[in-house]
Design an enzyme around this catalytic site. Structure first.
Site, PDB file in Angstrom:
ATOM      1  N   HIS A 190       0.836  -1.201   0.000  1.00  0.00           N
ATOM      2  CA  HIS A 190       0.000   0.000   0.000  1.00  0.00           C
ATOM      3  C   HIS A 190       0.873   1.254   0.000  1.00  0.00           C
ATOM      4  O   HIS A 190       0.442   2.319  -0.448  1.00  0.00           O
ATOM      5  CB  HIS A 190      -0.899   0.049   1.241  1.00  0.00           C
ATOM      6  CG  HIS A 190      -1.980  -0.980   1.254  1.00  0.00           C
ATOM      7  ND1 HIS A 190      -1.777  -2.243   1.778  1.00  0.00           N
ATOM      8  CD2 HIS A 190      -3.259  -0.948   0.818  1.00  0.00           C
ATOM      9  CE1 HIS A 190      -2.899  -2.933   1.659  1.00  0.00           C
ATOM     10  NE2 HIS A 190      -3.812  -2.181   1.084  1.00  0.00           N
ATOM     11  N   ASP A 262      -4.637  -6.422  -7.406  1.00  0.00           N
ATOM     12  CA  ASP A 262      -4.823  -5.727  -6.128  1.00  0.00           C
ATOM     13  C   ASP A 262      -5.127  -4.265  -6.463  1.00  0.00           C
ATOM     14  O   ASP A 262      -5.079  -3.851  -7.626  1.00  0.00           O
ATOM     15  CB  ASP A 262      -3.562  -5.870  -5.277  1.00  0.00           C
ATOM     16  CG  ASP A 262      -3.846  -5.781  -3.781  1.00  0.00           C
ATOM     17  OD1 ASP A 262      -4.944  -5.340  -3.399  1.00  0.00           O
ATOM     18  OD2 ASP A 262      -2.953  -6.151  -2.991  1.00  0.00           O
TER      19      ASP A 262
END
Length: 505
Positions: A190, A262
């Site tokens: 992230h 993702d």
């Protein structure tokens, strides 16, 4: 082999570009822009905690989406355990993967996944971005941890299979993630690009074992990881790598289902390639669907990605056939989910969605109790306690909205129990002052990864050796406390199970 039906009518290029997007949105009702784009060809919508307040509201939301288009694929990031969207404001009724792996009963894992799938289906959700099949070989991993079934590839493989089977038996498509394995990383994708420097033999003997098993078990989808594996591709992360998505996953492992990325807004991709360029590269590499919306959730993002894909086809950077193939795979998964709904595989919207949450009931609590590991003195608390929650910064996948710990559950069993949150090793004096004469319960999460937390425990136990310690993360540090309870996760039911032991219930 799956038969893929391509759309060759006029406007198919734009519709195919919309079909491969899996965007999110804000709010608990569907915005007009989202309904409009669904009408134009958008086939998937991703749900997060911000979109959910109650099972009834969620059922109404999914019904509204399908009123616009019956074949909308409604996806969610519901792992259970620490990563929950259904119960983002209360904590999950199901323990996460590490707890299930600690029990190592595949029948239990299958039953937990089936019940979770039943609740999702009852609310109109038919695609779950789960389970995590990552082998958590690095105990300092900042983003996987308790989301993994464990560090043993064979254990992870058999529980991944059980989870996939349980979820899909309930009519909810599974998405095995994060291919080819995010377990041996010490960076959160992230925030930046993780790198896994292991040889091919290690990858095949460790990371790929659960994915091979999931594919053999019929997992409908696989999610790619934003990680760089030089042994497979020295230049591009897995999500953007033809060698990994097409060469390894499609050709070598024989996966024919949907390949989902993702979140494309994650910094591992966005800060290096940008989401538009990254999205084009991902589809070209072999991805079929682009997850975007965990952080970016607006019409502008959808239109930017749609136009980037269309422009890439027109300039020759992305073949029209590859985009059409990706869209056809999305439609194939939609057909599978529609068939399950048509057979009445799901319950009435919202039905039984809140069952199993009361103490003593539900497969989730049964699993959480079985996952506990208790060492040291087990003399129960006889009066009110003070719970000292040593609170680390939550990773982005888990988020900071979901409550965790044992305080509320222990207060229910031992009225008068109080809870305080502490975030430094200098807080021990405050803990002692807040506790007064009451016994202390120190609650930690991955104490082995946080030196300040370990220091606080040392200082506290030196003064109050009768302090109980509850580890709600990866149980890596040596046990200490009177008693030491490892829950293998921070789901609400894990807190219930620990509180029961502390209170002698």
């Amino acid at each position: 082999m799956t038969t893929l039906v391509r759309d060759t009518s006029s406007g198919s290029l734009t519709r195919d570009a919309l079909a491969v997007l899996q965007p999110g949105f804000t709010g608990t009702t569907a915005p007009d822009w989202l309904l409009r784009r669904i009408g134009e060809g958008l086939m998937s919508v991703g749900l997060f905690g911000r979109n959910i307040s109650t099972p009834g509201q969620l059922a109404a939301l999914t019904a509204r989406l399908r009123a616009e288009r019956d074949d909308v694929l409604v996806a969610i990031d519901e792992e259970g355990g620490d990563v929950t969207r259904l119960e983002v404001h209360t904590g999950s009724s199901f323990p996460g993967n590490l707890a299930l792996g600690a029990v190592d009963d595949t029948g239990l894992t299958r039953a937990v996944a089936a019940e979770l799938g039943r609740r999702l289906a009852a609310c109109g959700v038919d695609f779950n971005w789960a389970p995590s099949a990552d082998v958590n070989s690095d105990p300092d991993n900042p983003v996987i941890g308790v989301r993994s079934f464990g560090a043993d590839p064979e254990l992870v493989a058999r529980h991944t299979v059980a989870y996939v089977e349980g979820l899909q038996d309930a009519g909810v498509a599974a998405c095995t993630k994060h291919f080819p394995g995010h377990g041996d990383t010490n960076v959160d994708s992230h925030l930046a690009m993780p790198r896994v420097d292991v040889d091919l033999d290690t990858l095949h003997a460790r990371e790929l074992v659960p994915f091979r098993a999931a594919i053999a078990a019929g997992s409908k989808s696989v999610m790619s990881a934003h990680i760089l594996l030089p042994a497979l591709d020295p230049d591009r992360p897995a999500t953007l790598s033809p060698q990994i998505l097409t060469g390894l996953l499609r050709q070598e492992l024989g996966f024919e289902g949907l390949i989902v990325t993702d979140g494309m807004e994650m910094q591992a991709i966005a800060s290096t390639y940008g989401i538009e360029r990254g999205s084009v590269l991902a589809i070209a590499a072999g991805a079929d669907a682009l997850c975007v919306g965990g952080g970016l959730a607006d019409e502008e993002t959808v239109l930017r990605l749609r136009d980037a894909l269309v422009d890439a086809v027109r300039t020759g950077e992305l073949s029209e056939e590859r985009l059409a193939d990706a869209a056809a795979r999305v439609r194939a998964l939609v057909s599978w989910t529609q068939a399950h709904r048509a057979r009445g595989a799901q319950a009435e919207p919202g039905a039984a969605s809140e069952e199993g949450t009361a103490p003593g009931t539900g497969i989730g609590l049964v699993a959480a109790r079985r996952a506990l590991r208790v060492t040291g003195a087990r003399e129960p608390f006889t009066g009110p306690a003070h719970v000292a929650a040593f609170t680390p910064v939550a990773n982005i996948a888990v988020g900071d909205e979901t409550p965790w710990g044992v305080g509320p559950e222990l207060a229910r069993l031992l009225p008068g129990t109080t809870t305080g949150a502490y975030a430094s090793d200098t807080a021990v004096e405050r803990v002692l002052r807040d506790a007064g004469e009451r016994r202390i319960v120190a609650v930690v999460r991955d104490a082995h990864r946080h030196p300040w937390m370990a220091g606080a425990l040392d200082a506290l136990l030196a003064v109050r050796p009768d302090t109980a310690v509850v580890e709600m993360g990866v149980n890596q540090a040596p046990p200490r406390g009177a008693p030491h309870i490892a829950t293998h996760g921070a789901a609400r039911v894990c807190g219930v199970a620990a509180a029961e032991v502390l209170a002698g219930a």
